[in-house]
Enzyme design. Structure first.
Site, PDB file in Angstrom:
ATOM      1  N   ARG A  67      45.196  41.376  39.196  1.00  0.00           N
ATOM      2  CA  ARG A  67      43.972  42.119  39.552  1.00  0.00           C
ATOM      3  C   ARG A  67      44.269  43.619  39.636  1.00  0.00           C
ATOM      4  NH1 ARG A  67      40.618  42.659  44.723  1.00  0.00           N
ATOM      5  NH2 ARG A  67      38.508  43.015  43.889  1.00  0.00           N
ATOM      6  N   HIS A  71      42.350  46.481  37.481  1.00  0.00           N
ATOM      7  CA  HIS A  71      41.694  47.631  38.107  1.00  0.00           C
ATOM      8  C   HIS A  71      42.382  48.947  37.751  1.00  0.00           C
ATOM      9  CE1 HIS A  71      39.410  45.226  41.454  1.00  0.00           C
ATOM     10  NE2 HIS A  71      39.230  44.741  40.245  1.00  0.00           N
ATOM     11  N   ASN A  99      38.233  48.062  46.004  1.00  0.00           N
ATOM     12  CA  ASN A  99      39.654  47.848  46.301  1.00  0.00           C
ATOM     13  C   ASN A  99      39.980  47.855  47.791  1.00  0.00           C
ATOM     14  OD1 ASN A  99      40.367  47.737  43.569  1.00  0.00           O
ATOM     15  ND2 ASN A  99      40.702  49.955  43.448  1.00  0.00           N
ATOM     16  N   HIS A 198      40.070  34.332  37.142  1.00  0.00           N
ATOM     17  CA  HIS A 198      39.623  33.720  38.397  1.00  0.00           C
ATOM     18  C   HIS A 198      39.941  32.226  38.450  1.00  0.00           C
ATOM     19  CE1 HIS A 198      36.527  37.173  39.285  1.00  0.00           C
ATOM     20  NE2 HIS A 198      37.773  37.549  39.409  1.00  0.00           N
TER      21      HIS A 198
HETATM   22  C1  HEM Z   1      34.213  40.289  35.295  1.00  0.00           C
HETATM   23  C2  HEM Z   1      34.134  41.033  36.364  1.00  0.00           C
HETATM   24  C3  HEM Z   1      34.926  40.788  37.619  1.00  0.00           C
HETATM   25  C4  HEM Z   1      34.433  40.853  38.885  1.00  0.00           C
HETATM   26  C5  HEM Z   1      33.025  41.204  39.285  1.00  0.00           C
HETATM   27  C6  HEM Z   1      35.510  40.524  39.781  1.00  0.00           C
HETATM   28  C7  HEM Z   1      35.399  40.513  41.152  1.00  0.00           C
HETATM   29  C8  HEM Z   1      36.363  40.031  42.001  1.00  0.00           C
HETATM   30  C9  HEM Z   1      36.206  39.900  43.432  1.00  0.00           C
HETATM   31  C10 HEM Z   1      34.987  40.308  44.231  1.00  0.00           C
HETATM   32  C11 HEM Z   1      37.333  39.331  43.914  1.00  0.00           C
HETATM   33  C12 HEM Z   1      37.640  38.973  45.367  1.00  0.00           C
HETATM   34  C13 HEM Z   1      38.386  40.088  46.031  1.00  0.00           C
HETATM   35  C14 HEM Z   1      38.577  39.863  47.497  1.00  0.00           C
HETATM   36  O1  HEM Z   1      38.114  38.866  48.036  1.00  0.00           O
HETATM   37  O2  HEM Z   1      39.201  40.719  48.162  1.00  0.00           O
HETATM   38  C15 HEM Z   1      38.210  39.125  42.800  1.00  0.00           C
HETATM   39  C16 HEM Z   1      39.455  38.568  42.885  1.00  0.00           C
HETATM   40  C17 HEM Z   1      40.282  38.382  41.819  1.00  0.00           C
HETATM   41  N1  HEM Z   1      40.077  38.849  40.530  1.00  0.00           N
HETATM   42 FE1  HEM Z   1      38.354  39.528  39.776  1.00  0.00          FE
HETATM   43  N2  HEM Z   1      36.628  40.257  39.045  1.00  0.00           N
HETATM   44  C18 HEM Z   1      36.328  40.419  37.721  1.00  0.00           C
HETATM   45  C19 HEM Z   1      37.191  40.291  36.658  1.00  0.00           C
HETATM   46  C20 HEM Z   1      38.514  39.971  36.783  1.00  0.00           C
HETATM   47  C21 HEM Z   1      39.476  40.024  35.706  1.00  0.00           C
HETATM   48  C22 HEM Z   1      39.179  40.503  34.286  1.00  0.00           C
HETATM   49  C23 HEM Z   1      40.659  39.606  36.222  1.00  0.00           C
HETATM   50  C24 HEM Z   1      41.998  39.451  35.550  1.00  0.00           C
HETATM   51  C25 HEM Z   1      42.190  39.251  34.274  1.00  0.00           C
HETATM   52  C26 HEM Z   1      40.440  39.277  37.604  1.00  0.00           C
HETATM   53  C27 HEM Z   1      41.368  38.748  38.448  1.00  0.00           C
HETATM   54  C28 HEM Z   1      41.152  38.460  39.783  1.00  0.00           C
HETATM   55  C29 HEM Z   1      42.061  37.687  40.595  1.00  0.00           C
HETATM   56  C30 HEM Z   1      43.324  37.017  40.098  1.00  0.00           C
HETATM   57  C31 HEM Z   1      41.521  37.659  41.884  1.00  0.00           C
HETATM   58  C32 HEM Z   1      42.138  37.008  43.148  1.00  0.00           C
HETATM   59  C33 HEM Z   1      42.955  38.054  43.854  1.00  0.00           C
HETATM   60  C34 HEM Z   1      43.606  37.582  45.134  1.00  0.00           C
HETATM   61  O3  HEM Z   1      43.765  36.398  45.386  1.00  0.00           O
HETATM   62  O4  HEM Z   1      44.007  38.474  45.906  1.00  0.00           O
HETATM   63  N3  HEM Z   1      39.134  39.550  37.925  1.00  0.00           N
HETATM   64  N4  HEM Z   1      37.601  39.570  41.649  1.00  0.00           N
END
Ligand code: HEM
Ligand SMILES: *[C@@H]1O[C@H](CO)[C@@H](O)[C@H](O)[C@H]1NC(C)=O
Ligand SMILES: *[C@@H]1O[C@H](CO)[C@@H](O)[C@H](O)[C@H]1NC(C)=O
Ligand SMILES: *[C@@H]1O[C@H](CO)[C@@H](O)[C@H](O)[C@H]1NC(C)=O
Ligand SMILES: *[C@@H]1O[C@H](CO)[C@@H](O)[C@H](O)[C@H]1NC(C)=O
Ligand SMILES: *[C@@H]1O[C@H](CO)[C@@H](O)[C@H](O)[C@H]1NC(C)=O
Length: 334
Positions: A67, A71, A99, A198
């Protein structure tokens, strides 16, 4: 000399020197999978050593780091800008809305950096550390392996406003998501494949509670959530409860990198609005792509790897631009 001749002389010098520069640095301008072969031959094994140990202490570390890489890359390119702390002239991206109290994994990036500075000081960029660590950790979690183009350099600036404007939010519509990704040079298939990130990691309740009780001020919950799954999410995130409580993105295999995410979308079990819109927006061209990845893990893995390389190629600093930070949290002092 007339001022015209002076200008002409300066102009010719500039043209000649920029030509020579771009010629002599041509081999350094493009990322390359062999970039560190002579400069730091052990780079992969050093990164692997540190992140494998980190993964034993924190199953979420791969999710956190990929992530960060995402970002980082979508805000002014893959230049390590997200890693900078607040300082004079630096408003950190860490504190941008998407973030703050959310992006994590910075300490492990520091550990990798320290290990690399021991073996090849001043050589491997923080931006490359994010790319390398992401690949290694995805593969360690059961996902695909791919060769990463390297040679990124680190920024001397951060862009908090850019992070606020560009990082997709869970409240984005499918249109918002496709138009943001288009701005990064990523197409609809990249959007669906990369959303497959995700398949592991966690989300805090604050990012999806709006779906559970009074969706869009309609007085009823989000109709695109499966009713049994809705019960589970409500138990996890009661109305008015703690915003920071964590829920698995993928309740079936929470820490495994697989294609389960796409099957969840087919079953109305995407946790964020921005997940479920990929499948539930009527007539959307993302539906067929979700079906394809749900039906074939190898199709998903192959495309995920390709999309990660595209993501990692977004406007890197190369050649003499930027610097190699010795500490990922600060720009170098001279
Ligand atoms: C398409 C639009 C996307 C949105 C709106 C989005 C939004 C989010 C949000 C809101 C979270 C939760 C953060 C939290 O609870 O603190 C999250 C977590 C995460 N995102 Fe996304 N995301 C997107 C795309 C991506 C992409 C492209 C990747 C990687 C290729 C990604 C990988 C992750 C991962 C692995 C997590 C879990 C992180 C953790 O466990 O700390 N996301 N994302
Ligand atoms: C690179 O790693 C190999 C095996 O892990 C080790 O034998 C060698 O000394 C290392 N080289 C450097 C320059 O650290
Ligand atoms: C980030 O979160 C911290 C802790 O909740 C808060 O004190 C700080 O003001 C936030 N930063 C911004 C820029 O909103
Ligand atoms: C989505 O895009 C529209 C049109 O550009 C904009 O008005 C809206 O605020 C965006 N929504 C979100 C959640 O960013
Ligand atoms: C919820 O609100 C957004 C933005 O106002 C809108 O685009 C979307 O269609 C609404 N969804 C539903 C299910 O009403
Ligand atoms: C959770 O976040 C919402 C929206 O930002 C806020 O209105 C609410 O007060 C927060 N709840 C708690 C318990 O912190």
């Amino acid at each position: 000399m007339s001022s015209f001749l002076v200008k002409l002389a300066i102009f010719s010098t500039l043209v000649a020197s920029s030509f020579l520069c771009s010629w002599s640095n041509a081999d350094q301008r493009r990322l390359s999978t062999t970039f560190y072969e002579s400069r730091c031959p052990n780079v992969s094994s050093v990164v692997r050593g540190v992140v494998e140990e980190a993964a034993q202490k924190d199953v979420r570390i791969g999710a956190k780091i990929i992530r960060l890489h995402f970002h980082d890359c979508i805000v002014d390119g893959c230049d390590g800008s997200i890693l900078l702390d607040n300082a004079d002239g630096i408003e950190s991206e860490k504190e941008a809305l998407p973030n703050n109290n959310s992006a994590a994994g910075f300490e492990v990036v520091d550990e990798v950096k320290a290990a690399l500075e021991n073996v090849c000081p001043g050589v491997v960029s923080c931006a490359d550390i994010l790319a390398l660590a992401s690949q290694i950790l995805v593969s360690l979690a059961g996902g695909p392996t791919w060769e990463i183009p390297l040679g990124r350099r680190d920024s001397r600036t951060a862009n908090r406003q850019g992070a606020n404007d560009l990082i997709p939010t869970p409240f984005d519509t499918l249109k918002n998501l496709t138009s943001k990704f288009d701005g990064f040079g990523l197409d609809t298939t990249d959007l669906v494949a990369l959303s497959g990130g995700h398949t592991f990691g966690r989300s805090q309740c604050i990012f999806f509670r709006h779906r559970l009780y009074n969706f869009n001020d309609t007085g009823v919950p989000d109709p695109t959530v499966d009713t049994t799954y809705m019960e589970t999410l409500r138990r996890r995130c009661p109305d008015g409860g703690d915003n920071g409580t964590l829920a698995n993105f993928d309740p079936t295999t929470p820490d495994i990198f697989d294609n389960e995410y796409f099957k969840l979308l087919q079953n109305k079990q995407g946790i964020l609005t921005s997940d479920q819109v990929l499948y539930s927006t009527s007539g959307a061209d993302t539906i067929d792509i979700v079906d394809r990845f749900a039906n074939s893990q190898s199709d998903f893995f192959e495309r995920f790897a390709r999309s990660m390389i595209k993501l990692g190629n977004i406007s890197p600093l190369t050649g003499d631009d930027g610097e190699i930070r010795s500490n990922c949290r600060r720009v170098n002092y001279y």
